[in-house]
Design a protein around this motif. Structure first.
Motif, PDB file in Angstrom:
ATOM      1  N   LYS A   1       3.477   6.995   2.809  1.00 31.81           N
ATOM      2  CA  LYS A   1       4.520   7.875   2.079  1.00 31.81           C
ATOM      3  C   LYS A   1       3.373   7.704   0.537  1.00 31.81           C
ATOM      4  O   LYS A   1       3.652   9.223   0.051  1.00 31.81           O
ATOM      5  CB  LYS A   1       5.019   7.233   2.371  1.00 31.81           C
ATOM      6  CG  LYS A   1       6.276   8.371   3.329  1.00 31.81           C
ATOM      7  CD  LYS A   1       6.341   9.549   3.210  1.00 31.81           C
ATOM      8  CE  LYS A   1       7.913   9.824   3.517  1.00 31.81           C
ATOM      9  NZ  LYS A   1       7.645  11.413   4.348  1.00 31.81           N
ATOM     10  N   LEU A   2       3.393   6.365   0.050  1.00 28.85           N
ATOM     11  CA  LEU A   2       2.773   6.675  -1.410  1.00 28.85           C
ATOM     12  C   LEU A   2       1.642   7.759  -1.388  1.00 28.85           C
ATOM     13  O   LEU A   2       1.205   8.423  -2.641  1.00 28.85           O
ATOM     14  CB  LEU A   2       2.474   6.028  -1.375  1.00 28.85           C
ATOM     15  CG  LEU A   2       2.152   5.423  -2.900  1.00 28.85           C
ATOM     16  CD1 LEU A   2       3.313   5.583  -4.284  1.00 28.85           C
ATOM     17  CD2 LEU A   2       2.008   4.034  -3.418  1.00 28.85           C
ATOM     18  N   GLU A   3       0.496   7.436  -0.313  1.00 24.71           N
ATOM     19  CA  GLU A   3      -1.001   7.799  -0.443  1.00 24.71           C
ATOM     20  C   GLU A   3      -0.703   9.398  -0.270  1.00 24.71           C
ATOM     21  O   GLU A   3      -1.740   9.996  -0.692  1.00 24.71           O
ATOM     22  CB  GLU A   3      -1.866   7.277   0.371  1.00 24.71           C
ATOM     23  CG  GLU A   3      -1.904   5.843   0.070  1.00 24.71           C
ATOM     24  CD  GLU A   3      -2.976   5.370   0.629  1.00 24.71           C
ATOM     25  OE1 GLU A   3      -3.031   5.728   2.469  1.00 24.71           O
ATOM     26  OE2 GLU A   3      -3.124   3.660   0.605  1.00 24.71           O
ATOM     27  N   SER A   4       0.096   9.799   0.514  1.00 22.51           N
ATOM     28  CA  SER A   4       0.202  11.436   0.431  1.00 22.51           C
ATOM     29  C   SER A   4       0.818  12.191  -1.001  1.00 22.51           C
ATOM     30  O   SER A   4       0.513  13.410  -1.262  1.00 22.51           O
ATOM     31  CB  SER A   4       0.666  11.788   2.025  1.00 22.51           C
ATOM     32  OG  SER A   4       2.258  11.185   1.683  1.00 22.51           O
ATOM     33  N   LYS A   5       1.595  11.275  -1.097  1.00 23.59           N
ATOM     34  CA  LYS A   5       2.423  11.963  -2.555  1.00 23.59           C
ATOM     35  C   LYS A   5       1.330  11.595  -3.708  1.00 23.59           C
ATOM     36  O   LYS A   5       1.263  12.552  -4.773  1.00 23.59           O
ATOM     37  CB  LYS A   5       3.342  11.263  -2.914  1.00 23.59           C
ATOM     38  CG  LYS A   5       4.703  11.505  -1.671  1.00 23.59           C
ATOM     39  CD  LYS A   5       6.258  11.330  -2.072  1.00 23.59           C
ATOM     40  CE  LYS A   5       6.787  11.706  -0.488  1.00 23.59           C
ATOM     41  NZ  LYS A   5       8.292  11.301  -1.173  1.00 23.59           N
ATOM     42  N   THR A   6       0.662  10.784  -3.558  1.00 23.51           N
ATOM     43  CA  THR A   6      -0.527  10.322  -5.548  1.00 23.51           C
ATOM     44  C   THR A   6      -1.620  10.796  -4.437  1.00 23.51           C
ATOM     45  O   THR A   6      -2.006  10.629  -3.004  1.00 23.51           O
ATOM     46  CB  THR A   6       0.256   9.125  -5.620  1.00 23.51           C
ATOM     47  OG1 THR A   6       0.223   8.231  -4.963  1.00 23.51           O
ATOM     48  CG2 THR A   6       1.610   8.600  -6.161  1.00 23.51           C
TER      49      THR A   6
ATOM     50  N   THR B   1      -4.675   8.756  -4.512  1.00 19.77           N
ATOM     51  CA  THR B   1      -5.177   8.206  -4.473  1.00 19.77           C
ATOM     52  C   THR B   1      -6.716   7.554  -3.608  1.00 19.77           C
ATOM     53  O   THR B   1      -6.730   8.723  -3.350  1.00 19.77           O
ATOM     54  CB  THR B   1      -4.020   6.560  -4.033  1.00 19.77           C
ATOM     55  OG1 THR B   1      -3.981   6.995  -2.317  1.00 19.77           O
ATOM     56  CG2 THR B   1      -3.559   6.574  -4.303  1.00 19.77           C
TER      57      THR B   1
END
Length: 73
Positions: free
Chosen positions: A28-33, A35
């Protein structure tokens, strides 16, 4: 001082839930930011080190759901 020790089945369940939640969080975090692969690997290593430390401190005592025979002392 008395240490906290969690039995084998509960440890297996906690580790399984932890892995699923951290993978979900990472995806989730990597798809939104945006990275980089290096940041992704560092985040994964940090999550693994937390579990490794709890196992080394004997807080978690995994039995790997009975897949391997335990040593008899």
């Amino acid at each position: 001082m008395k240490r906290i020790r969690i039995n084998a089945l509960t440890s297996d369940i906690i580790i399984s839930i932890y892995v699923i939640v951290t993978l979900y969080f990472r995806f989730k975090l990597e798809s939104k930011t945006a990275t980089s692969p290096f940041e992704s690997v560092v985040m994964g290593v940090c999550f693994v080190v937390i579990i490794w430390a709890l196992i080394k401190l004997k807080v978690l005592n995994p039995n790997w759901f009975g897949l391997f025979k335990s040593k008899k002392s």
